[in-house]
Motif scaffolding. Structure first.
Motif, short mmCIF file in Angstrom:
data_model
loop_
_atom_site.label_atom_id
_atom_site.label_comp_id
_atom_site.label_asym_id
_atom_site.label_seq_id
_atom_site.Cartn_x
_atom_site.Cartn_y
_atom_site.Cartn_z
N ILE A 12 0.83 -1.21 0.00
CA ILE A 12 0.00 0.00 0.00
C ILE A 12 0.86 1.25 0.00
O ILE A 12 0.58 2.22 -0.71
N GLN A 13 1.92 1.24 0.80
CA GLN A 13 2.82 2.40 0.84
C GLN A 13 3.47 2.63 -0.52
O GLN A 13 3.57 3.78 -0.99
N GLN A 14 3.91 1.56 -1.17
CA GLN A 14 4.53 1.70 -2.48
C GLN A 14 3.52 2.20 -3.51
O GLN A 14 3.83 3.05 -4.35
N LYS A 15 2.28 1.70 -3.41
CA LYS A 15 1.23 2.14 -4.33
C LYS A 15 0.97 3.64 -4.15
O LYS A 15 0.86 4.39 -5.14
N ASN A 16 0.85 4.09 -2.90
CA ASN A 16 0.61 5.51 -2.65
C ASN A 16 1.77 6.38 -3.11
O ASN A 16 1.57 7.46 -3.68
N ARG A 17 2.96 5.91 -2.87
CA ARG A 17 4.15 6.66 -3.31
C ARG A 17 4.15 6.79 -4.83
O ARG A 17 4.43 7.85 -5.37
N ASP A 18 3.83 5.70 -5.52
CA ASP A 18 3.79 5.72 -6.98
C ASP A 18 2.68 6.65 -7.48
O ASP A 18 2.87 7.36 -8.48
N LEU A 19 1.54 6.65 -6.79
CA LEU A 19 0.45 7.56 -7.17
C LEU A 19 0.87 9.01 -7.05
O LEU A 19 0.56 9.84 -7.91
N ILE A 20 1.59 9.32 -5.98
CA ILE A 20 2.06 10.69 -5.77
C ILE A 20 3.04 11.10 -6.86
O ILE A 20 2.92 12.18 -7.45
N LEU A 21 3.99 10.23 -7.16
CA LEU A 21 4.98 10.56 -8.18
C LEU A 21 4.34 10.70 -9.56
O LEU A 21 4.70 11.58 -10.34
N ASP A 22 3.37 9.85 -9.86
CA ASP A 22 2.70 9.93 -11.16
C ASP A 22 1.88 11.22 -11.26
O ASP A 22 1.90 11.90 -12.29
N ILE A 41 -0.65 18.54 -6.52
CA ILE A 41 -0.11 17.18 -6.56
C ILE A 41 -1.04 16.22 -5.83
O ILE A 41 -1.30 15.10 -6.29
N ALA A 42 -1.57 16.66 -4.68
CA ALA A 42 -2.51 15.82 -3.94
C ALA A 42 -3.75 15.53 -4.77
O ALA A 42 -4.22 14.37 -4.85
N GLU A 43 -4.29 16.55 -5.43
CA GLU A 43 -5.47 16.36 -6.26
C GLU A 43 -5.19 15.42 -7.42
O GLU A 43 -5.98 14.53 -7.73
N ALA A 44 -4.03 15.60 -8.07
CA ALA A 44 -3.68 14.77 -9.23
C ALA A 44 -3.43 13.32 -8.83
O ALA A 44 -3.68 12.40 -9.62
N SER A 45 -2.96 13.11 -7.60
CA SER A 45 -2.67 11.75 -7.15
C SER A 45 -3.87 11.07 -6.49
O SER A 45 -3.83 9.86 -6.23
N LYS A 49 -3.57 16.06 1.06
CA LYS A 49 -2.30 16.78 1.22
C LYS A 49 -1.48 16.20 2.39
O LYS A 49 -0.27 15.98 2.23
N PRO A 50 -2.08 15.93 3.56
CA PRO A 50 -1.30 15.32 4.64
C PRO A 50 -0.71 13.97 4.24
O PRO A 50 0.39 13.61 4.66
N ASN A 51 -1.46 13.21 3.42
CA ASN A 51 -0.95 11.92 2.97
C ASN A 51 0.27 12.10 2.08
O ASN A 51 1.26 11.35 2.18
N VAL A 52 0.22 13.08 1.19
CA VAL A 52 1.37 13.37 0.32
C VAL A 52 2.58 13.72 1.17
O VAL A 52 3.70 13.23 0.94
N ASP A 60 9.88 20.07 -3.08
CA ASP A 60 11.25 19.91 -3.56
C ASP A 60 11.68 18.45 -3.51
O ASP A 60 12.34 17.95 -4.43
N ASP A 61 11.30 17.75 -2.45
CA ASP A 61 11.64 16.33 -2.28
C ASP A 61 11.02 15.50 -3.42
O ASP A 61 11.67 14.63 -4.01
N ILE A 62 9.76 15.76 -3.71
CA ILE A 62 9.09 15.04 -4.80
C ILE A 62 9.78 15.32 -6.13
O ILE A 62 10.04 14.40 -6.92
N TYR A 63 10.08 16.58 -6.36
CA TYR A 63 10.67 17.01 -7.63
C TYR A 63 12.04 16.36 -7.84
O TYR A 63 12.34 15.85 -8.93
#
Length: 205
Positions: A12-22, A41-45, A49-52, A60-63
């Motif tokens: 689940i964590q990997q799925k959420n991380r991938d959703l955020i990056l996508d 980014i939260a809306e697109a994923s 926002k707290p989850n992101v 900056d970390d995401i970028y």
């Protein structure tokens, strides 16, 4: 904590991380770093926002995560250039690989273009370090082939720049390309034929 000691993400964590990056890739490739927000980014994923911010400390970390992954993909075809191979085949394989990357990763290409257009504030150390070193190595390989009379004499740096420009154009200016050609054209198939002919004529001895 070392990379080996870092806890492995759950499914689940990997799925959420991938959703955020996508989602972030869509946002950054459209708006650039400065125009993007964590809310977008939260809306697109599809996450809050707290989850992101649970998975990434900041925009900056995401970028930086996206850019680092992109460069690994972007540089892979250059790493694959074989100095013992047949020079023309090696160059045309590199051209085709770069064109395939533009077709398969258009958002990533636009992300990189936006970063460079802003002066590459997040990439300067890499552009002047890892990328430059790899280009220098590739220039040495191409220069060696030219010195052996196996390719026509050209400036290896500008040969590489031209390949980047002529392949990434189809991703960075995709809307323009499709508007001019029309939807009944496959720009990548046509571009491959054109670029093969162009570089064969340019480099043949």
């Amino acid at each position: 904590m070392s990379e080996e000691e870092a806890p492995r993400l759950t499914r689940i964590q990997q799925k959420n991380r991938d959703l955020i990056l996508d989602g972030a890739l869509d946002v950054f490739s459209t708006h650039g770093f400065r125009g993007a927000t964590i809310d977008q980014i939260a809306e697109a994923s599809g996450l809050s926002k707290p989850n992101v911010l649970y998975y990434f400390a900041s925009k900056d970390d995401i970028y930086r995560t996206l850019l680092t992954a992109l460069l690994d993909v972007w540089l892979a075809p250059m790493r694959g250039l074989d100095p013992r191979g047949e020079p023309m085949a090696e160059i045309l394989t590199y051209v085709r690989a770069k064109l395939d990357l533009s077709r398969d990763y258009p958002r990533e290409s636009r992300l990189f273009a936006n970063e460079v257009l802003q002066g590459a504030p997040h990439l300067q150390p890499i552009l002047g370090g890892q990328l430059r070193d790899m280009v220098d190595e590739t220039v040495g390989i191409i220069g060696g082939w030219i010195g052996e009379g196996r390719l026509a004499p050209v400036d290896p740096h500008h040969l590489i720049f031209s390949i980047w420009a002529l392949t990434q154009h189809y991703a960075d200016f995709e809307v323009q390309v499709r508007a001019v050609l029309g939807e009944d054209h496959d720009p990548y198939a046509e571009a491959e034929l054109f670029l093969n002919n162009l570089y064969q004529r340019m480099l043949a001895v």
